[in-house]
Design an enzyme around this catalytic site. Structure first.
Site, PDB file in Angstrom:
ATOM      1  N   GLY A  75       0.738  -1.320   0.078  1.00 22.64           N
ATOM      2  CA  GLY A  75      -0.008   0.003   0.095  1.00 22.64           C
ATOM      3  C   GLY A  75       0.916   1.298   0.004  1.00 22.64           C
ATOM      4  N   GLY A  78      -0.548   4.562   0.371  1.00 25.40           N
ATOM      5  CA  GLY A  78      -1.508   5.789   0.815  1.00 25.40           C
ATOM      6  C   GLY A  78      -0.556   6.318   2.094  1.00 25.40           C
ATOM      7  N   LEU A  79      -1.343   7.143   2.715  1.00 26.70           N
ATOM      8  CA  LEU A  79      -0.641   7.811   3.750  1.00 26.70           C
ATOM      9  C   LEU A  79       0.284   7.021   4.664  1.00 26.70           C
ATOM     10  CD1 LEU A  79      -3.066  10.605   4.707  1.00 26.70           C
ATOM     11  CD2 LEU A  79      -0.953  10.952   3.408  1.00 26.70           C
ATOM     12  N   HIS A  88     -20.752   8.056   6.852  1.00 25.93           N
ATOM     13  CA  HIS A  88     -20.587   9.515   6.851  1.00 25.93           C
ATOM     14  C   HIS A  88     -21.956  10.306   6.554  1.00 25.93           C
ATOM     15  CE1 HIS A  88     -18.687  13.633   6.012  1.00 25.93           C
ATOM     16  NE2 HIS A  88     -17.689  12.908   6.443  1.00 25.93           N
ATOM     17  N   SER A 138     -17.238  17.246   2.159  1.00 26.49           N
ATOM     18  CA  SER A 138     -16.385  17.073   3.330  1.00 26.49           C
ATOM     19  C   SER A 138     -17.297  17.676   4.719  1.00 26.49           C
ATOM     20  CB  SER A 138     -15.447  18.094   3.277  1.00 26.49           C
ATOM     21  OG  SER A 138     -14.513  18.594   4.528  1.00 26.49           O
ATOM     22  N   ARG A 182     -19.616  12.318  13.683  1.00 25.25           N
ATOM     23  CA  ARG A 182     -20.554  11.629  12.303  1.00 25.25           C
ATOM     24  C   ARG A 182     -21.645  10.678  12.307  1.00 25.25           C
ATOM     25  NH1 ARG A 182     -14.892  11.037   8.587  1.00 25.25           N
ATOM     26  NH2 ARG A 182     -14.749  13.442   8.329  1.00 25.25           N
TER      27      ARG A 182
END
Lengths: 228, 659, 250
Positions: free
Chosen positions: B41, B43-44, B267, B285, B331
């Site tokens: 991976g 990603g971040l 979300h 967002s 959320r």
């Protein structure tokens, strides 16, 4: 960037070549100004019937004889050669960068049409340049003739086909300059400030219209005179 | 039974991490390059881990299924990243971020991990700025902040609505630098299909080259999974289309415990579903709730256009129910409240499954401030509106554009229509304090692990956790394991590699040989519908039991009726999808099993049987104050439940309240 | 709700080495609310049912930020909408009976892998050549220790919004990558953090760009027009300026 790498020289890189294209192109623009100023002497007989082309002939004489002119002439010649040579090189690279084109051709409706045909407009201007050089430069400076330069020009501009060709070439030069002038500044990185960009674009537009117009108007006037 | 050793260090919570760092074993610099680490991976979490480990001197190999590491789905994160910098002087602190995250997660996360997360949050911002991440700034040149849900301070750093993109590009650039130096070997378009275990330790992986189908064996002294979450079990989610659970699910089947699989974040603010063909959902967002007000009409079946409905006939239900936090409740709370209104028949739009997110009052408020700043005398409403729109555009311009492209409606003029959608999975592989799974040498970072968010993640915390794990945790903790490992490499001709490769090949051949009547997407959609209806925003025993049977039936049908064309040796996207959906079909059942066993409501896990009279989640701390770590026990057996008890020494267990 | 019948001409190519060709498909019942990629999903479902291999195309986030998707639709990179990626294009743009030509991004630096999927790893190699600030993890100053004017920060941000999709290359008549490369050079070159390596960065990245076989910029501006993120030509000017300066200084 953690090691020192060999950096290719300016003329071996894409941006380097574009920078040189820009410099030579803008240099050639200054030549156009000089050339056009001289050409306006062709119109002097219009205002001063006693002139009879004398002023223009003196100017032509000075340009061909004075040693002061040799160096700029050589630089200008080199400028043309580099500009044209690099254009050929860049164009062939660009062709190789997309060997297979798109089936469906479309226009995005926003980009300038002139920018896409620089090779075409440039080539036609080059052909014009060669014929133009042959009719005046070669005839006087290489072959040699009894005619004065003014007479040669007058004969040439009494030929409607030559005049038409000349005017069309000027229109194409206008197209070439329309993109080329501001594009030269872009290649040199001088359009990085939006404030200057507007100015550069406006000057470029003016230049691309006024200079070819100035060139084109002379044969038109002289042709009209010749048929009167 | 697996043994869950959380390895939480002793001592006061504020010193645990620093003491741990100074005590754990480390690998000497000259030995680091002898260790090969496989990071899956980019990603971040993956990119930051791969880059940081390579900077330390390890020999890193990084894998991603995308054509470039820059495309990992972290890129789509919009709103921001939290950090306890207290740049606003509004009383923020490491403890407050820790407290908010524990409370936001409804007391189902490990205190020590969360505190560490809050501690390193400040380093992340420093690191990203040093890399050149262009965060939003104020005119004075310093960093700007905004607010997110579930907090009462302003601690979210952002870059317009593209924070994830900017942070990922920062990590990608750090990774690119290491690739250039030869310390990371990047393997793009390669998907992990199996994990190789030798003597009980993770020692390698089997990958498939997505371009030509080549099956490859890779040895590693340690394997780091940073493969993201599994929201795509639901088919429709805000995840990227190809986000998948295969890596973590293969790990689960090889013995890694799966923590809290049913903890899913729905979300609240996504663009509603518009038709059956819909392939994914788009998030708007959470930062929009800074300025947008959520409402529905007070009258059922109000046919008027939203702008025609007068103030007094609007129900700003979040402001009404939660006056302290208003539109910025967490959320899970906001999502359930939207569902409650729609279920009660107050929904808007064609499907009646949407609520309004309205910017009209924010536009006027900002417009007036701006008019004041510009010293306009008696500005007209039109002027105020124009100025206000400018400010809103600067804050959320790209989100508004996205909304308009999808819906063909201009959110500056009419309120957005939004509805909750699957967004994030708090569950994931169970990991100890060092981020190691129950398989030694196998680590899980970022969304792929279960650790920090409990039963509900607060906004702007996913980016924080991904980068914390990758930049500041794994580079320290991996040494503790590797220091005791021999540096010698195991040959990939080892029987364990051969077996793993054969398992992969058999699975692929099977998928290709069925040649049934239904496409992979049809199965995926059917699974998604079961999951959304019975294991989504609200769950109950009966529904979950039904869902489990339905999933089993669907899985059986899949292996009988799926149609996957082509062969392995080509670029074959149907085959890729088939493998992923096959795993989702098993993981979905695991989620249902977990949801069924947890007889309480907490965070995103809302069991209808367990709620307060006001309809809030009702926890059962006496019986369920633990992380559920499920252990694979064979295809025909129910998984084994392991429990890691959670103790709360620093944040008192209370009923969460945002009123 | 409007539905339509469309005729699609799609580039099909087995692998890197095979010859491709345009193939024609008819698709019915396309809903105006669908995204372009959802329309292709429907086509693919239909093809699979008919026992034909589906059309391969790269895609992932489907919200215009990952940069995976990209195809040339009726001669336009990412289709007819401005500042839009292929996944954000919606079918309401088209009408019943339309013919749509769908081709892969074309450039020798972007070889076709299959159908509409191209290999854009050249972009990664350009970034690897220098598109970063050389800082290791840890030991960096406090974030607010480096004040950066809002205007500068905003300009750097705008350049940094590039998604690396390759539409600039696809649309440029010369298949030049200058907009992509300049966006990164601008992003880092504008910020104080990027200053120490600014000159070396531009030299290295441009050298890699040339090595990959992209064409030259002729300042037509087509890249800026088709860029889904609206990255401006000003970035190319900044890069040219820095490049000239770096060459003179070296």
């Amino acid at each position: 960037m953690d090691t020192t790498k060999q950096v290719p020289s300016l003329l071996a890189t894409s941006i380097g070549r574009k920078i040189v294209m820009g410099i030579t192109g803008l240099f050639l623009c200054t030549f156009l100004i000089a050339h056009l100023s001289g050409n306006f002497l062709l119109l002097k007989p219009l205002f001063d019937p006693t002139d009879g082309g004398k002023a223009f002939n003196e100017y032509a004489e000075f340009m061909s004889k004075s040693p002061l002119i040799r160096l700029p002439e050589i630089i200008m010649f080199l400028g043309f050669m580099i500009h044209i040579g690099l254009a050929a090189k860049l164009t062939s690279q660009n062709k190789n960068a997309r060997p297979q084109g798109y089936v469906y051709q479309a226009n995005d409706g926003k980009t300038s049409i002139f920018s896409k045909y620089m090779g075409v407009t440039g080539s036609i201007v080059l052909i014009f340049l060669l014929i133009h050089l042959y009719s005046f430069f070669v005839k006087h400076r290489i072959i040699g003739t009894e005619e004065t330069m003014y007479e040669t020009v007058k004969i040439a501009f009494s030929n409607p086909i030559y005049v038409l060709f000349y005017v069309i070439a000027q229109i194409l030069l206008a197209f070439h300059l329309n993109h080329g002038f501001q594009s030269g500044f872009q290649s040199l990185g001088l359009k990085k400030n939006p404030k200057w960009n507007t100015l550069i674009n406006k000057v470029g537009l003016g230049f691309s219209i006024l200079i070819p117009l100035g060139f084109a108007i002379i044969p038109i006037i002289m042709y009209i005179q010749s048929i009167q | 039974m697996a043994k869950l050793e959380s390895k939480i260090p002793e001592g006061d919570i504020s010193t645990k991490w620093s003491k741990h760092k100074s005590k754990i074993k480390i690998v000497a610099p000259h030995n680091k390059r002898k260790y090969k680490i496989l990071v899956i991976g980019s990603g971040l979490a993956g990119a930051s881990a791969a880059a940081s480990l390579a900077e330390l001197g390890y020999n890193v190999h990084c894998f991603c299924y995308q054509d470039s590491p820059r495309r990992a789905h972290s890129i789509a994160a919009q709103g921001g990243i939290n950090a306890a910098k207290n740049y606003r002087n509004d009383g923020d602190s490491v403890f407050r971020l820790f407290y908010d995250t524990i409370k936001g997660g409804d007391f189902r996360a490990r205190e020590a991990n969360v505190h560490r997360l809050a501690e390193v949050s400040v380093n992340i911002i420093d690191q990203c700025v040093a890399q050149g991440v262009p965060f939003a700034r104020e005119y004075g040149g310093l960093l700007d902040n905004r607010s997110f849900g579930g907090t009462q301070v302003s601690r979210t750093f952002y870059a317009a609505g593209q924070t994830g993109q900017q942070l990922l590009i920062g990590a990608y650039q750090a990774l690119s630098r290491q690739i250039n130096m030869g310390t990371v070997k990047m393997h793009a378009r390669k998907e992990l299909l199996e994990i190789v275990i030798i003597d009980g330790k993770a020692k390698g992986i089997i990958t498939r080259d997505l371009e030509n189908g080549k099956i490859e064996r890779h040895f590693g002294h340690a394997v780091v999974l940073a493969t993201g979450g599994y929201g795509n079990v639901f088919y429709l989610s805000t995840n990227a289309k190809n986000s998948n659970a295969t890596a973590i699910f293969r790990a689960y089947k090889k013995g890694a415990c799966f923590g809290n699989p049913c903890f899913t974040q729905i979300h609240p603010t996504c663009i509603p579903v518009s038709g059956d063909y819909q392939s994914k959902l788009t998030l708007m967002s959470e930062s929009l709730r800074n300025d947008g007000r959520v409402w529905v009409p007070k009258n059922k079946d109000d046919k008027r256009a939203p702008n025609q409905i007068p103030e007094e006939e609007r129900d700003y239900y979040l402001e009404r129910r939660y006056p302290a936090f208003g539109n910025l409740v967490p959320r899970d709370v906001a999502s359930r409240a939207a569902k409650e209104r729609c279920d009660a028949g107050y929904g808007v739009g064609q499907s009646k499954m949407a609520v309004y997110l309205d910017f009209a009052s924010a536009i006027m408020r900002y417009g007036r401030i701006e008019a004041n700043k510009q010293k306009l005398d008696n500005p007209s409403d039109a002027d105020i509106k124009r100025l206000g729109k400018g400010i809103i555009k600067e804050k959320y311009g790209n989100l508004f554009e996205m909304y308009e492209k999808i819906t063909d409606e201009n959110p500056y003029e009419v309120p957005m229509r939004i509805y909750p959608a699957v967004h994030y999975t708090m569950g994931g592989l169970w990991v100890d304090y060092n981020l190691m799974t129950t398989i030694p040498g196998l680590y899980a970072l970022g969304e792929a692990n279960f650790s920090d968010h409990g039963a509900n993640r607060l906004g702007a915390s996913a980016l924080m956790q991904g980068l914390a794990d990758g930049y500041f945790v794994i580079p320290y903790t991996i040494g503790d394991y590797l220091a005791d490992e021999p540096t010698t490499e195991i040959t990939t001709d080892h029987p364990a590699f051969i077996d793993a490769e054969n398992a992969v090949r058999n699975r692929i051949s099977k998928l290709l040989s069925i040649n049934g009547t239904k496409t992979v997407d049809e199965f995926h959609r059917a699974l998604g519908k079961i999951m959304w209806d019975y294991c989504g925003m609200a769950r109950n025993k009966e529904g979950l039991e039904y869902a489990r049977k339905e999933i089993q039936k669907l899985r059986e049908e899949f292996w009988r009726e799926v149609k996957v064309l082509g062969k392995n040796e080509t670029f074959n996207q149907s085959l890729e999808k088939a493998g992923r959906v096959a795993d989702f079909l098993e993981l979905g059942e695991l989620m249902v099993i977990d949801a069924l066993h947890r007889n309480e409501s907490c965070g995103g896990h809302f069991r209808e049987e367990y709620q307060t009279p006001e309809g809030e989640a009702l926890r059962d701390d006496d019986n369920y104050c633990y992380a559920a770590a499920w252990e694979y026990a064979g295809d025909n057996n129910d998984p084994i439940l392991n429990k890691e008890p959670l103790t709360f020494e620093y944040v008192k267990l209370t009923q969460r309240s945002y009123k | 709700m409007r539905t339509m019948k469309l005729k699609l001409h799609v580039w099909r190519q087995e692998n890197r080495n095979s010859q491709g060709r345009m193939e024609t498909y008819t698709i019915e019942g396309v809903n105006e609310h669908m995204s372009f990629l959802e329309m292709l999903d429907v086509l693919n479902e239909k093809l699979i049912k008919e026992g034909k291999e589906p059309v391969a195309f790269d895609h992932d986030c489907r919200e215009g930020i990952c940069g995976s998707c990209g195809m040339v639709i009726n001669g336009r990179a990412h289709g007819p909408w401005y500042k839009t990626t292929t996944c954000q294009l919606h079918m309401r743009e088209f009408k019943d009976g339309d013919e749509i030509y769908i081709e892969p991004f074309r450039a020798s630096a972007f070889p076709v892998i299959k159908d509409l999927v191209v290999d854009r790893s050249a972009f990664d190699r350009i970034i690897q050549a220098g598109g970063y600030v050389s800082v290791n993890t840890g030991g960096v100053p406090d974030a607010n220790a480096i004040p950066i004017g809002k205007e500068t920060a905003d300009q750097a941000f705008e350049a940094a919004t590039c998604i690396g999709c390759g539409a600039c290359v696809a649309t440029c008549k010369n298949a030049s990558a200058m907009l992509f490369v300049s966006a990164k050079i601008s992003h880092l070159g504008l910020l104080p953090q990027g200053q120490p390596e600014r000159m070396q960065r531009v030299l290295d990245m441009v050298a890699q760009m040339d090595k990959e076989g992209f064409g030259n910029c002729t300042n037509t501006g087509a890249c800026e027009v088709e860029c889904p993120k609206g990255i401006s030509l000003v970035n190319i000017a900044r890069m040219n300026y820095d490049y000239f300066k770096a060459q003179l200084k070296k």
